[in-house]
Design an enzyme around this catalytic site. Structure first.
Site, PDB file in Angstrom:
ATOM      1  N   ASP A 123       0.784  -1.240   0.000  1.00 42.02           N
ATOM      2  CA  ASP A 123       0.000   0.000   0.000  1.00 42.02           C
ATOM      3  C   ASP A 123       0.816   1.291   0.000  1.00 42.02           C
ATOM      4  OD1 ASP A 123       0.912   0.228   2.701  1.00 42.02           O
ATOM      5  OD2 ASP A 123      -0.877  -0.777   3.458  1.00 42.02           O
ATOM      6  N   HIS A 142       6.897  -7.566  -1.234  1.00 45.95           N
ATOM      7  CA  HIS A 142       5.813  -8.065  -2.084  1.00 45.95           C
ATOM      8  C   HIS A 142       5.428  -7.052  -3.155  1.00 45.95           C
ATOM      9  CE1 HIS A 142       4.432 -11.219   1.139  1.00 45.95           C
ATOM     10  NE2 HIS A 142       5.570 -11.519   0.542  1.00 45.95           N
ATOM     11  N   CYS A 187       3.182  -4.396 -18.463  1.00 51.87           N
ATOM     12  CA  CYS A 187       2.398  -4.968 -19.555  1.00 51.87           C
ATOM     13  C   CYS A 187       2.825  -6.423 -19.772  1.00 51.87           C
ATOM     14  CB  CYS A 187       2.608  -4.141 -20.825  1.00 51.87           C
ATOM     15  SG  CYS A 187       1.792  -4.875 -22.251  1.00 51.87           S
TER      16      CYS A 187
END
Ligand code: NAD
Length: 252
Positions: free
Chosen positions: A107, A122, A130
């Protein structure tokens, strides 16, 4: 130290050492309003199944991931660092400690709080890659499109139209090698490791405390039992944000 106030125990440890490695998980951000995975009010209890975060599910059906993640992202977007995130900055700037944060969180709240060294093992929500041309795309605009109903964001605006995947580590994916190795090094040279807001049940992050040296102390601040409680010098069953803020205040 039986009978001693747990916050004072943590403050005493923080005050006595120079190099601190703080390993955080989703419980570090619940006080900012972002649910964790495994608490009774967590993401799994809200009906999102664990396999939504599995790389095979994403590869087979990315739309399923984006549909499930939409309400979570919509809520998380407004989140701000809590007093615990900010206390880790103060521990470095006001108390002169050498603080490294190893976070499983995606976050970016540690980074937003100005923690001087953050290893997001992580990944983070900041960028997408992409799947087709491997081009990197800034995350904010893509997440906005997802929040506003897009089920399958693609590499547009002159891009190759490939499917975009967020640069977060899904279950079944390898952790970013350099970030993980920096995180291990931070734990290895720490005088104190603090585990805050993590069940320590997701590998290989759960193994990180094992990299600490023989003299290194270990403290846990978590509301539920963790995989490293048995080896900890101090275990505090309380809110991570509140507890870290109070302990750092006591050190200042
Ligand atoms: P987890 O859900 O397995 O464990 C969270 C732990 O935090 C639980 O033991 C819970 O009791 C405890 N907890 C919850 N609120 C707390 C609080 N205020 N104070 C102290 N403890 C509290 O999460 P995990 O260990 O981080 O592992 C799961 C994975 O979930 C990680 O890989 C992480 O990337 C991902 N995740 C990240 C976020 C985020 O970025 N904020 C949110 C959800 C899940």
């Amino acid at each position: 130290m039986r009978g001693v106030d747990p916050v004072q125990q943590l403050a005493a440890l923080l005050g006595a050492v120079q190099r601190v490695a703080v390993i955080t998980g989703a419980g570090m951000s619940t006080e900012s309003g972002i649910p964790d995975f495994r608490s009774p009010t967590g993401i799994y209890a809200q009906g999102v199944s664990e396999d939504v975060f599995d790389i095979r599910t994403f590869e087979n059906n990315p739309t399923r991931f984006y549909r499930n993640i939409r309400p979570l992202i919509a809520g998380a977007w407004e989140a701000a660092p809590n007093p615990g995130h900010c206390a880790l900055t103060a521990l470095a700037t006001d108390c002169g400690k050498d603080v490294s944060v190893v976070t499983q969180n995606i976050d970016t709240l540690h980074q937003q709080a100005g923690n001087p060294v953050v290893y997001p093992v992580h990944g983070t929500v900041e960028t997408f890659t992409c799947e087709q041309c491997h081009g990197r795309v800034d995350g904010a605009g893509v997440w906005q499109r997802v929040v506003h109903g897009e089920d399958l964001p693609r590499h547009g605006d002159g891009g190759c139209n490939g499917i975009l995947k967020p640069d977060i580590v899904f279950f079944g994916e390898r952790l970013p090698e350099q970030v993980l190795s920096n995180a291990q090094a931070a734990v290895r040279r720490a005088d104190l490791v603090v585990v805050a807001g993590s069940s320590m049940s997701v590998q290989p992050a759960a193994m990180l405390p094992a990299y600490r040296g023989a003299q290194c102390r270990l403290a846990v601040v978590n509301q539920a039992p963790t995989g490293v409680d048995a080896e900890a010098d101090v275990v505090i069953r309380a809110k991570a944000g509140e507890t870290l803020a109070a302990a750092v205040n006591a050190v200042r």
